[in-house]
Motif scaffolding. Structure first.
Motif, PDB file in Angstrom:
ATOM      1  N   ILE A 180       2.242   9.200   5.683  1.00 24.95           N
ATOM      2  CA  ILE A 180       1.867  10.140   4.592  1.00 24.95           C
ATOM      3  C   ILE A 180       0.821  11.000   4.905  1.00 24.95           C
ATOM      4  N   ASN A 181       0.888  12.434   4.984  1.00 25.69           N
ATOM      5  CA  ASN A 181       0.173  13.164   5.444  1.00 25.69           C
ATOM      6  C   ASN A 181      -0.382  13.030   6.611  1.00 25.69           C
ATOM      7  N   GLY A 182       0.318  12.652   7.605  1.00 29.81           N
ATOM      8  CA  GLY A 182       0.082  12.269   8.963  1.00 29.81           C
ATOM      9  C   GLY A 182      -0.518  10.881   9.220  1.00 29.81           C
ATOM     10  N   GLU A 183      -1.076  10.221   8.390  1.00 30.11           N
ATOM     11  CA  GLU A 183      -1.889   8.939   8.528  1.00 30.11           C
ATOM     12  C   GLU A 183      -0.620   7.908   8.392  1.00 30.11           C
ATOM     13  N   LYS A 184      -0.637   7.026   9.218  1.00 29.91           N
ATOM     14  CA  LYS A 184       0.482   5.842   9.346  1.00 29.91           C
ATOM     15  C   LYS A 184       0.274   4.777   8.305  1.00 29.91           C
ATOM     16  N   ILE A 185       1.140   4.145   7.632  1.00 31.91           N
ATOM     17  CA  ILE A 185       1.158   3.036   6.819  1.00 31.91           C
ATOM     18  C   ILE A 185       1.279   1.636   7.850  1.00 31.91           C
ATOM     19  N   TYR A 235       0.211  -2.697   8.375  1.00 33.07           N
ATOM     20  CA  TYR A 235      -0.162  -3.681   7.708  1.00 33.07           C
ATOM     21  C   TYR A 235      -1.283  -4.184   8.713  1.00 33.07           C
ATOM     22  N   GLU A 236      -2.462  -3.974   8.546  1.00 32.40           N
ATOM     23  CA  GLU A 236      -3.608  -4.533   9.193  1.00 32.40           C
ATOM     24  C   GLU A 236      -4.769  -4.694   8.403  1.00 32.40           C
ATOM     25  N   PRO A 237      -5.727  -5.683   8.635  1.00 32.15           N
ATOM     26  CA  PRO A 237      -6.862  -6.287   7.732  1.00 32.15           C
ATOM     27  C   PRO A 237      -7.545  -4.943   7.182  1.00 32.15           C
ATOM     28  N   GLY A 238      -7.676  -4.931   5.959  1.00 35.69           N
ATOM     29  CA  GLY A 238      -8.464  -3.741   5.481  1.00 35.69           C
ATOM     30  C   GLY A 238      -7.962  -2.491   4.961  1.00 35.69           C
ATOM     31  N   SER A 239      -6.605  -2.346   5.220  1.00 34.14           N
ATOM     32  CA  SER A 239      -5.751  -1.380   5.075  1.00 34.14           C
ATOM     33  C   SER A 239      -5.262  -1.201   3.599  1.00 34.14           C
ATOM     34  N   ALA A 257       5.080  -3.007  -2.162  1.00 35.83           N
ATOM     35  CA  ALA A 257       3.913  -2.940  -1.775  1.00 35.83           C
ATOM     36  C   ALA A 257       3.837  -1.343  -1.086  1.00 35.83           C
ATOM     37  N   TYR A 258       4.931  -0.956  -0.457  1.00 31.22           N
ATOM     38  CA  TYR A 258       4.990   0.486   0.222  1.00 31.22           C
ATOM     39  C   TYR A 258       4.777   1.257  -0.403  1.00 31.22           C
ATOM     40  N   PHE A 259       5.798   1.448  -1.783  1.00 25.30           N
ATOM     41  CA  PHE A 259       5.784   2.385  -2.651  1.00 25.30           C
ATOM     42  C   PHE A 259       4.550   2.532  -3.253  1.00 25.30           C
ATOM     43  N   GLU A 260       3.741   1.185  -3.803  1.00 30.18           N
ATOM     44  CA  GLU A 260       2.380   1.558  -4.224  1.00 30.18           C
ATOM     45  C   GLU A 260       1.446   2.273  -3.455  1.00 30.18           C
ATOM     46  N   THR A 261       1.574   1.889  -2.197  1.00 31.75           N
ATOM     47  CA  THR A 261       0.792   2.460  -1.221  1.00 31.75           C
ATOM     48  C   THR A 261       0.851   4.082  -1.030  1.00 31.75           C
ATOM     49  N   LEU A 262       2.160   4.398  -0.927  1.00 35.08           N
ATOM     50  CA  LEU A 262       2.683   5.957  -1.101  1.00 35.08           C
ATOM     51  C   LEU A 262       1.717   6.611  -2.334  1.00 35.08           C
ATOM     52  N   ARG A 263       2.071   5.724  -3.406  1.00 35.97           N
ATOM     53  CA  ARG A 263       1.446   6.279  -4.719  1.00 35.97           C
ATOM     54  C   ARG A 263       0.211   6.618  -4.903  1.00 35.97           C
ATOM     55  N   SER A 264      -0.593   5.395  -4.241  1.00 34.80           N
ATOM     56  CA  SER A 264      -2.276   5.585  -4.308  1.00 34.80           C
ATOM     57  C   SER A 264      -2.724   6.552  -3.443  1.00 34.80           C
ATOM     58  N   ARG A 265      -1.916   6.633  -2.214  1.00 32.55           N
ATOM     59  CA  ARG A 265      -2.723   7.820  -1.222  1.00 32.55           C
ATOM     60  C   ARG A 265      -2.471   9.271  -1.912  1.00 32.55           C
ATOM     61  N   ALA A 291       6.053   8.340 -10.137  1.00 27.78           N
ATOM     62  CA  ALA A 291       6.057   7.548  -9.052  1.00 27.78           C
ATOM     63  C   ALA A 291       7.557   7.805  -8.310  1.00 27.78           C
ATOM     64  N   PHE A 292       8.577   8.195  -9.246  1.00 30.75           N
ATOM     65  CA  PHE A 292      10.165   8.358  -8.699  1.00 30.75           C
ATOM     66  C   PHE A 292       9.999   9.541  -7.799  1.00 30.75           C
ATOM     67  N   VAL A 293       9.208  10.693  -8.226  1.00 31.88           N
ATOM     68  CA  VAL A 293       9.193  11.887  -7.436  1.00 31.88           C
ATOM     69  C   VAL A 293       8.354  11.547  -5.987  1.00 31.88           C
ATOM     70  N   ILE A 294       7.383  10.797  -6.165  1.00 32.47           N
ATOM     71  CA  ILE A 294       6.676  10.431  -5.124  1.00 32.47           C
ATOM     72  C   ILE A 294       7.360   9.612  -3.755  1.00 32.47           C
ATOM     73  N   THR A 295       8.011   8.731  -4.492  1.00 27.30           N
ATOM     74  CA  THR A 295       9.062   7.949  -3.699  1.00 27.30           C
ATOM     75  C   THR A 295      10.055   8.899  -2.992  1.00 27.30           C
ATOM     76  N   ASN A 296      10.654   9.916  -3.717  1.00 21.70           N
ATOM     77  CA  ASN A 296      11.675  10.893  -3.187  1.00 21.70           C
ATOM     78  C   ASN A 296      11.235  11.610  -2.070  1.00 21.70           C
ATOM     79  N   ASP A 297      10.012  12.086  -2.415  1.00 26.44           N
ATOM     80  CA  ASP A 297       9.204  12.989  -1.408  1.00 26.44           C
ATOM     81  C   ASP A 297       8.676  12.388  -0.030  1.00 26.44           C
ATOM     82  N   TYR A 298       8.240  11.157  -0.142  1.00 30.40           N
ATOM     83  CA  TYR A 298       7.441  10.654   1.044  1.00 30.40           C
ATOM     84  C   TYR A 298       8.255   9.572   1.446  1.00 30.40           C
ATOM     85  N   TYR A 299       9.072   8.806   0.902  1.00 31.55           N
ATOM     86  CA  TYR A 299       9.833   7.631   1.500  1.00 31.55           C
ATOM     87  C   TYR A 299      10.751   7.946   2.836  1.00 31.55           C
TER      88      TYR A 299
END
Length: 485
Positions: A46-51, A53-57, A91-99, A461-469
């Motif tokens: 999202i916005n060029g930054e990879k999602i 799974y690594e400690p601290g992410s 967890a993936y959707f929550e990561t999108l939303r938080s970013r 949340a629905f809009v974010i998912t549609n736009d970035y998923y």
């Protein structure tokens, strides 16, 4: 782990239900670390930054926290493949939303006050309302630093949500006027109750089956045929030539050569009715050629929808009879699958007769005459689209299917008390309804402001998912990490 620190972890799970799951670090989940250790896989960006799974992410925290949420709150086994994918996707959707939220706040220049971080930290170490000093002292400086950093991120996230949708304490965000709440609440006030009689269109009546069979008997003539199917025409022709030359028995061709796309292991057609044979071909003439075979006759190689096929007739065709129960059942199944409008038309006619009977002798008498069980529908309000803001909806069948149909809502709510409707179709029923009452309840605004905020946040949340998923990237990464041969 000490008892006090265990309480903190369980208490934090409760917090996760009402806040973002990407901040409070539980540490990785053993269930998922075992999978992800296979490699550093990106689930999207999202916005060029990879999602990753690594400690601290944020995604790492989200997976761990969502796992704990499911284990502690829902008591599920996170290693179950069904729940594994559910957890990772959430967890993936929550990561999108938080970013998205955090990025918007950071652009505004907002800085989290130290006092707010301190307050969050105190709450973390007070799962039962009492500060656990011993647990705090057992926590290393590094862990405290990580907690503070993550709570700061969480507060950035919450600031966006509070500003946009309102906060639990009402200090931030868009305020809702009492007049607006009164108006929304009033939409649930007027409720109508009904009684219904329903004709189930998933059942094909004997009359419809008999009539259809009389007009379409050829479709249900049963043929005795064997078939050999091969993928290539030249191969099928070579086998047919061997059969005709007496070099190969037809039965042997079936068992050793045929792909059996249309037959059982003995070569008999799986579907031997006329309409089923028609369905094997793209052209009608080939089907007619096969059905015209005399006993022991063998056809030429014909192009079928799957491969190339030649046929052998093993008996005389049997014409359909309404006295044959198997045939009648086949006709009913065919009509339900291919001519459902005939069933609907039949029941609409019956429903018209029902309305005439009800208008003269009453609704109950009509139900008795037509052997229909009357259904009482409790009072409910118009709620087109089943909005969560309107505290009422049609939940009792058969009217439970009309919530998204404006014309049907207008039809039934336009009835006066004791007025009988004309027949209408909804779901798998032809329905006749009578209005049994209209009531006006007192408007209730309690909790409505929270419902409005939740509805707005769910929409965001629905809009974010549609736009970035990026579904393809996510599914490919999930398959790489979790799907094992």
């Amino acid at each position: 782990m000490s008892e006090e620190k265990r309480k903190i972890n369980i208490g934090a799970v409760v917090i996760l239900i009402i806040s973002a799951v990407v901040f409070i670090p539980f540490g990785g989940s053993a269930v998922f670390d075992a999978f992800f250790s296979a490699g550093n896989t990106s689930f999207g960006k999202i916005n060029g930054e990879k999602i990753k799974y690594e400690p601290g992410s944020d995604f790492y925290n989200a997976v761990a926290n969502t796992t704990n949420l499911y284990k502690e709150t829902y008591k599920v086994d996170a290693s179950n493949p069904f729940y594994t994918k559910m957890i990772v996707r959430q967890a993936y959707f929550e990561t999108l939303r938080s970013r998205v939220y955090s990025s918007a706040v950071e652009k505004s220049g907002y800085e989290v006050p130290e006092a707010a971080v301190d307050a969050s930290l105190v709450k973390y170490f007070s799962p039962d309302g009492t500060f656990l000093k011993a647990a705090y002292e057992q926590t290393t400086e590094g862990e405290i630093k990580t907690l503070r950093e993550n709570y700061e991120k969480q507060l950035v996230f919450r600031r966006y949500a509070d500003d946009m949708f309102g906060s639990a304490d009402g200090l931030y965000g868009v305020k809702t006027s009492s007049k607006e709440l009164d108006f929304i609440a009033s939409l649930s006030s007027e409720k109508h109750s009904f009684e219904t009689a329903a004709f189930d269109t998933s059942v094909c009546p004997d009359e419809v089956a008999s009539s259809y069979l009389a007009d379409n008997g050829a479709k249900f003539t049963k043929y005795s045929l064997l078939a050999v199917t091969m993928d290539k025409k030249k191969d099928a022709q070579a086998v047919l030539d061997s059969v005709k030359a007496g070099e190969l028995e037809f039965d042997t061709a079936v068992t050793e050569k045929s792909q059996k796309y249309y037959t059982n292991d003995s070569g008999e057609l799986s579907g031997s009715y006329g309409y089923q044979i028609d369905g094997m071909f793209d052209d009608v003439s080939s089907a007619e050629t096969v059905k015209a075979l005399a006993a022991d006759g063998i056809s030429e190689v014909l192009p079928t929808k799957l491969g190339f096929t030649f046929f052998k007739c093993t008996g005389t065709p049997v014409e359909a009879s309404v006295k044959n129960e198997e045939v009648v059942k086949t006709v009913k199944d065919y009509v339900k699958s291919n001519e459902a409008s005939l069933i609907e038309k039949y029941y609409l006619g019956k429903a018209d007769e029902f309305v005439s009977e009800a208008s003269v002798h009453g609704f109950d008498a009509a139900c008795k005459k037509f052997n229909i069980e009357k259904t009482e529908i409790p009072a409910f309000a118009v709620n087109y689209g089943s909005s969560s803001l309107i505290n009422s909806t049609a939940s009792t069948a058969p009217l439970s299917t009309i919530g998204n149909d404006r014309e049907l809502l207008e039809k039934v709510f336009g009835l006066k008390v004791k007025e009988v409707s004309t027949p209408f179709v909804s779901g798998s029923n032809v329905i006749v309804a009578i209005c049994t009452g209209i009531q006006n309840d007192e408007a209730d605004t309690v909790g409505l402001d929270k419902k409005a905020a939740n509805a707005d946040e769910s929409s965001a949340a629905f809009v974010i998912t549609n736009d970035y998923y990026d579904k393809d990237t996510f599914e490919a990464a999930y398959a790489k990490v979790f799907v094992r041969d």
